[in-house]
Write a protein that holds these residues in place. Structure first.
Motif, PDB file in Angstrom:
ATOM      1  N   ILE B 159       0.824  -1.208   0.000  1.00 18.03           N
ATOM      2  CA  ILE B 159       0.000   0.000   0.000  1.00 18.03           C
ATOM      3  C   ILE B 159       0.858   1.257   0.000  1.00 18.03           C
ATOM      4  O   ILE B 159       0.387   2.353   0.266  1.00 18.03           O
ATOM      5  CB  ILE B 159      -0.968   0.034   1.196  1.00 18.03           C
ATOM      6  N   LEU B 160       2.133   1.111  -0.271  1.00 22.33           N
ATOM      7  CA  LEU B 160       3.069   2.241  -0.362  1.00 22.33           C
ATOM      8  C   LEU B 160       3.075   3.129   0.891  1.00 22.33           C
ATOM      9  O   LEU B 160       2.989   4.353   0.790  1.00 22.33           O
ATOM     10  CB  LEU B 160       2.782   3.069  -1.613  1.00 22.33           C
ATOM     11  N   TYR B 162       5.602   3.433   2.771  1.00 26.93           N
ATOM     12  CA  TYR B 162       6.980   3.940   2.846  1.00 26.93           C
ATOM     13  C   TYR B 162       7.704   3.558   4.153  1.00 26.93           C
ATOM     14  O   TYR B 162       8.814   4.021   4.392  1.00 26.93           O
ATOM     15  CB  TYR B 162       7.041   5.474   2.703  1.00 26.93           C
ATOM     16  N   VAL B 179      11.351   3.629  -3.647  1.00 27.00           N
ATOM     17  CA  VAL B 179      10.168   3.646  -4.503  1.00 27.00           C
ATOM     18  C   VAL B 179      10.579   4.055  -5.911  1.00 27.00           C
ATOM     19  O   VAL B 179      11.199   5.096  -6.112  1.00 27.00           O
ATOM     20  CB  VAL B 179       9.112   4.625  -3.953  1.00 27.00           C
ATOM     21  N   LEU B 180      10.260   3.212  -6.854  1.00 23.29           N
ATOM     22  CA  LEU B 180      10.520   3.523  -8.257  1.00 23.29           C
ATOM     23  C   LEU B 180       9.202   3.897  -8.926  1.00 23.29           C
ATOM     24  O   LEU B 180       8.144   3.478  -8.493  1.00 23.29           O
ATOM     25  CB  LEU B 180      11.112   2.314  -8.998  1.00 23.29           C
ATOM     26  N   ASP B 181       9.300   4.654 -10.018  1.00 22.34           N
ATOM     27  CA  ASP B 181       8.131   5.042 -10.813  1.00 22.34           C
ATOM     28  C   ASP B 181       7.140   5.855  -9.967  1.00 22.34           C
ATOM     29  O   ASP B 181       7.409   6.158  -8.811  1.00 22.34           O
ATOM     30  CB  ASP B 181       7.449   3.813 -11.429  1.00 22.34           C
ATOM     31  N   ARG B 182       5.998   6.197 -10.537  1.00 24.64           N
ATOM     32  CA  ARG B 182       5.093   7.054  -9.781  1.00 24.64           C
ATOM     33  C   ARG B 182       3.643   6.621  -9.971  1.00 24.64           C
ATOM     34  O   ARG B 182       3.355   5.719 -10.739  1.00 24.64           O
ATOM     35  CB  ARG B 182       5.285   8.517 -10.195  1.00 24.64           C
ATOM     36  N   GLY B 183       2.765   7.314  -9.245  1.00 26.30           N
ATOM     37  CA  GLY B 183       1.339   7.037  -9.331  1.00 26.30           C
ATOM     38  C   GLY B 183       1.034   5.606  -8.963  1.00 26.30           C
ATOM     39  O   GLY B 183       1.675   5.036  -8.070  1.00 26.30           O
ATOM     40  N   ASP B 184       0.061   4.997  -9.643  1.00 26.19           N
ATOM     41  CA  ASP B 184      -0.280   3.622  -9.275  1.00 26.19           C
ATOM     42  C   ASP B 184       0.668   2.612  -9.911  1.00 26.19           C
ATOM     43  O   ASP B 184       0.491   1.415  -9.763  1.00 26.19           O
ATOM     44  CB  ASP B 184      -1.760   3.297  -9.559  1.00 26.19           C
ATOM     45  N   ARG B 185       1.680   3.109 -10.616  1.00 28.88           N
ATOM     46  CA  ARG B 185       2.741   2.210 -11.083  1.00 28.88           C
ATOM     47  C   ARG B 185       3.910   2.210 -10.111  1.00 28.88           C
ATOM     48  O   ARG B 185       4.897   1.506 -10.320  1.00 28.88           O
ATOM     49  CB  ARG B 185       3.254   2.618 -12.471  1.00 28.88           C
ATOM     50  N   ALA B 186       3.842   3.047  -9.097  1.00 27.14           N
ATOM     51  CA  ALA B 186       4.957   3.148  -8.151  1.00 27.14           C
ATOM     52  C   ALA B 186       5.172   1.804  -7.480  1.00 27.14           C
ATOM     53  O   ALA B 186       4.230   1.100  -7.157  1.00 27.14           O
ATOM     54  CB  ALA B 186       4.657   4.217  -7.101  1.00 27.14           C
TER      55      ALA B 186
END
Ligand SMILES: Cc1cc2nc3c(=O)[nH]c(=O)nc-3n(C[C@H](O)[C@H](O)[C@H](O)COP(=O)(O)O)c2cc1C
Ligand code: SF4
Ligand code: FES
Lengths: 442, 348
Positions: B159-160, B162, B179-186
């Motif tokens: 659930i990110l 962190y 964390v790589l990438d962003r949004g719901d692709r993170a």
């Protein structure tokens, strides 16, 4: 012709160069400020001018500057926000590309007012060619004694850097910008503390939009009071509007705040009317994140008064019947435009650009896009229309940064004003190629 | 000191306390849930948004309400502040929305997830979630990866929050994942699947609120509710040496740090204690650990369960995992009883 304070010399050949810019009166504000004014007096002029932030939120710039923690022992920074990534907004690009020295001049005068010894222009990665233009301008300013040690022989020194981002809308949010500038992942910070207290490297920092900083130049040149005479009420001065969409003359226009919206769309000085003799359907007045308004509401407020190009007038009626001036990205749609299609495009953008830190925005933006995709493709359901509104509502006001609202408002307003169009999209059953072939054989 | 009122109950706390911690001083139902905040990790919180509350009075000095709901884990109290949590329909509505967001892309694979029974998301969804989903699209998935020989990353469940990133930042010498990438692709990942290998990396597993980071040495060994948690300690030069042994008979299946009622560890443990002493003889056993932490599948409630029903539910979920249509089932009755208490498998 309206007054031009920023773009006055834009058509001057060679205005990109220091020499021509200087000949046209450039860097006068630096001379005036550094030689005859105290830093606080510069801030005072900006306060009197009534200038409001041109990056979207419209926060009074002078007030922002006075919030800067001047008691702190730490260095202070001025950071220019040149991340300009809002769909529909392209005014900063125009200004930096053609008048790089205007921004550099504004940075020097503003940094002096704030007591910054190092300042940054954070620019979106896609504007790489402008990075080169700005760096050349900065180099010229150093060579002519307007940057570096002891500017114009005074004891004020300033270094100015251009820092390109990697291409992320979210890095336009001021605290994400600061993170990115520090070399970290561009996630917005939780506020408080605000940048004025703990910004870049936890030092007091002011973040201002390109146009805001450029506007400081004429304000110092003509004086805050003179600047404040232009405009209506709390919307003073001139504003760059990037006009796009179904109009005869798309482009960037400098307007005096306070002209009627109708004049802006139809006069030949600006948009030149709707193209192909079509009728106006809707306007997104301040960049993709502000509420969309149908034609009847964009010309007159709910009270029946003519709507003006000001912060207050555009916002009149709240979200029921109003919108916002935002960053001045003025998108015009004619009668052939599909609101569903338009909203899908916007939602796809916000889904793509969410940083993913907080759950409502990370998950909600993707969900909105998927529902709109299905509606647009003709696989939607009747319930989808209310589902859109509900998901948008669950995002709005629950997120860390305003990108959540930016994604939710367009949805809420489009469905409110154009509900029928969404319902029609939901009712339209699109047949697949196979289904069509089957039907044809019967 | 600041006097604050939460859901009508007043408490006095030191200045600088967060609303969440003030609520924890009161305790009970009015404590907002927290999925990303973690007391012992600096800068944690603010991300998941399940702890949102309404501030109806900012302070005694400035009684104006706050315009938006605020994250209670990151908002500090002021003297005279009035807060509504469970007494505000707006907060409950917002929380329901946030829980829905956390679940739309979650695989709901509890029956095959090691975290089941000690999963904050599982508990949260039982309490605040909807029985049905309004989300009809394909769920986001990631490949499972091994980050090192001890930790399994099942990103699909993440659930990110962190927290694991903060553990690596604050407890270990060098962070090699993030964390790589962003949004719901993170995604949580390591650069080219580098192994996470340092003395304190195992704490990433303990702070994970869901089943995204699990202990590879324990994976699929047992459901947690079949194991017996025992407080134990040993003399350790690297850490406090205070742990919980999760035992079955005389076997130590897993070693973890000690978590409080909010699922938080205050004394982190080293990897040697966690992985290299799975032998009862290595430890001074203090006695059974009282798990007073709230859980829908609590280790304390060894109550009756309909075995047949549980079996059916597991089968149903497994079918679902294979991507087939979910057959209708009375899902919510499987685990929880009417009074909201949870029930689990009887200890064999
Ligand atoms: C998602 C998001 C994107 C933003 N992008 C920009 C941008 O590209 N340029 C900009 O000047 N402000 C942008 N802003 C607004 C900034 O956070 C900030 O308010 C602004 O730079 C302040 O400058 P001003 O007071 O001069 O307007 C953005 C805000 C958000 C929430
Ligand atoms: S609202 Fe969206 S963009 Fe802003 S912090 Fe949250 S996830 Fe990131
Ligand atoms: S616990 Fe407060 S936002 Fe996650």
């Amino acid at each position: 012709m309206g007054k031009k304070l920023l773009l006055e010399h834009i058509n001057e050949p060679g205005i990109q160069s220091f020499e021509v810019y200087r000949k046209k009166g450039g860097y006068a504000s630096v001379e005036k400020a550094l030689k005859s004014m105290k830093p606080d007096e510069v801030t005072e002029e900006v306060k009197r001018s009534g200038l409001r932030g041109r990056g979207g939120a419209g926060f009074p710039t002078g007030m922002k500057w006075t919030f800067l923690d001047r008691r702190s022992e730490k260095p202070r920074y001025l950071v220019c926000n040149a991340d300009e990534s809002e769909p529909g907004t392209f005014k900063d690009r125009y200004l930096m590309e053609h008048l790089p020295h205007l921004l550099v001049e504004g940075m020097i005068t503003s940094s002096y007012a704030l007591g910054a010894k190092t300042s940054y222009i954070y620019i979106r990665g896609e504007y790489m060619y402008i990075v080169r233009i700005l760096e050349k301008a900065i180099e010229e300013a150093y060579a002519n004694g307007f940057l570096g040690k002891n500017i114009l022989g005074t004891d004020y020194s300033l270094d100015l850097y251009v820092h390109p981002g990697a291409g992320a809308y979210i890095c336009g949010e001021e605290t994400a910008l600061l993170e990115s500038l520090e070399g970290k992942r561009g996630n917005p910070r939780l506020k408080p503390p605000f940048p004025a207290i703990a910004g870049l490297y936890a030092c007091p920092t002011v973040v201002n939009n390109v146009e805001t900083i450029a506007a400081v130049v004429p304000i110092i040149n003509i004086g805050g009071d003179e600047y404040a005479k232009i405009g209506v009420g709390k919307s003073t001065g001139t504003k760059l509007i990037s006009a796009s969409g179904h109009i005869n003359k798309p482009g960037v226009y400098e307007i005096e705040l306070g002209i009627p919206v109708e004049e802006f769309i139809f006069s030949d000085e600006y948009c030149g009317g709707i193209w192909k003799d079509r009728r106006l359907k809707a306007v997104v007045a301040g960049g993709s994140s502000v509420p969309i308004l149908p034609a009847d509401l964009i010309f007159t407020t709910a009270k029946g008064e003519p709507r003006l190009m000001t912060y207050e007038s555009l916002a009149d009626g709240g979200f029921a019947t109003g919108t916002m001036l935002g960053s001045g990205g003025f998108i015009v749609m004619d009668e052939t435009a599909s609101i569903v299609e338009n909203l899908y495009t916007f939602s796809r953008f916000y889904h793509h650009e969410s940083c993913g830190q907080c759950s409502p925005c990370r998950e909600g933006t993707g969900w909105l896009e998927k529902i709109l995709h299905r509606l647009r493709e003709g696989h939607g359901k009747k319930e989808d229309v209310d589902l859109l509104v509900s998901v948008a509502k669950n995002i709005e006001g629950k997120t860390i940064c305003p990108l959540g609202e930016a994604a939710a408002w367009p949805v809420a307003s489009a469905v409110k004003h154009f509900r029928k169009e969404f319902e029609e999209a939901a009712a339209r059953l699109q047949l697949s190629a196979v289904q069509k072939a089957e039907l044809a054989t019967h | 000191m600041a006097k604050v009122t939460i859901d009508g109950i007043t408490v006095e706390v030191p200045d600088g306390t967060t609303i969440l911690n003030a609520a924890r001083q009161i305790g009970g139902e009015i404590v907002p849930p927290a999925m990303c905040y973690y007391t012992s990790l600096k800068d944690s919180g603010g991300k998941c948004r399940v702890c949102l509350v309404k501030v109806t009075q900012g302070s005694a000095k400035d009684p104006r309400p706050m315009p938006k709901l605020v994250a209670s884990c990151r908002t500090t109290v002021a003297d005279g502040m009035v807060i509504e949590n469970i007494s505000s329909p707006e907060v409950l509505e917002a929380r329901k929305g946030v829980v829905e967001f956390l679940l739309i892309n979650h695989p709901l694979d509890c029956p095959i997830c090691d975290q089941a029974g000690e999963c904050d998301l599982q508990d949260l969804s039982y309490e605040h979630g909807l029985a049905d989903t309004r989300y009809e699209f394909e769920r986001r998935t990631f490949e499972k990866i091994d980050i090192g020989d001890k930790i399994k990353l099942h990103m699909t469940r993440c659930i990110l929050c962190y927290r694991c990133v903060l553990v690596a930042n604050q407890l270990t010498e060098q962070r090699v994942h993030g964390v790589l990438d962003r949004g719901d692709r993170a995604e949580i990942s390591t650069y080219i699947e580098k192994a996470v290998d340092n003395d304190f990396s195992g704490n990433m597993i303990d702070v994970c609120p869901v089943g995204a980071l699990t202990d590879r040495t324990f994976r699929f060994k047992s459901r947690v509710w079949f194991t017996k948690p025992m407080d134990a300690h040993r003399n350790c030069t690297k850490c406090c040496g205070k742990v919980v042994l999760w035992t079955k008979g005389n076997d130590v299946l897993r070693v973890t740090a000690r978590k409080d009622r909010y699922g938080e560890v205050s004394e982190f443990i080293c990897n040697e204690c966690r992985y290299e002493h799975k032998n009862l003889a290595d430890w001074v056993v203090e006695g059974p650990r009282h798990i007073n932490r709230h859980s829908v599948i609590s280790q304390n409630h060894y109550e009756k369960i309909d075995l047949l029903k549980l079996k059916k539910e597991v089968e149903r979920q497994l079918v679902f995992q294979k991507g087939k249509q979910l057959p209708p089932a009375n899902q919510s009755t499987t685990y929880s009883t009417e009074n909201g208490n949870s029930q689990t498998q009887t200890h064999a």
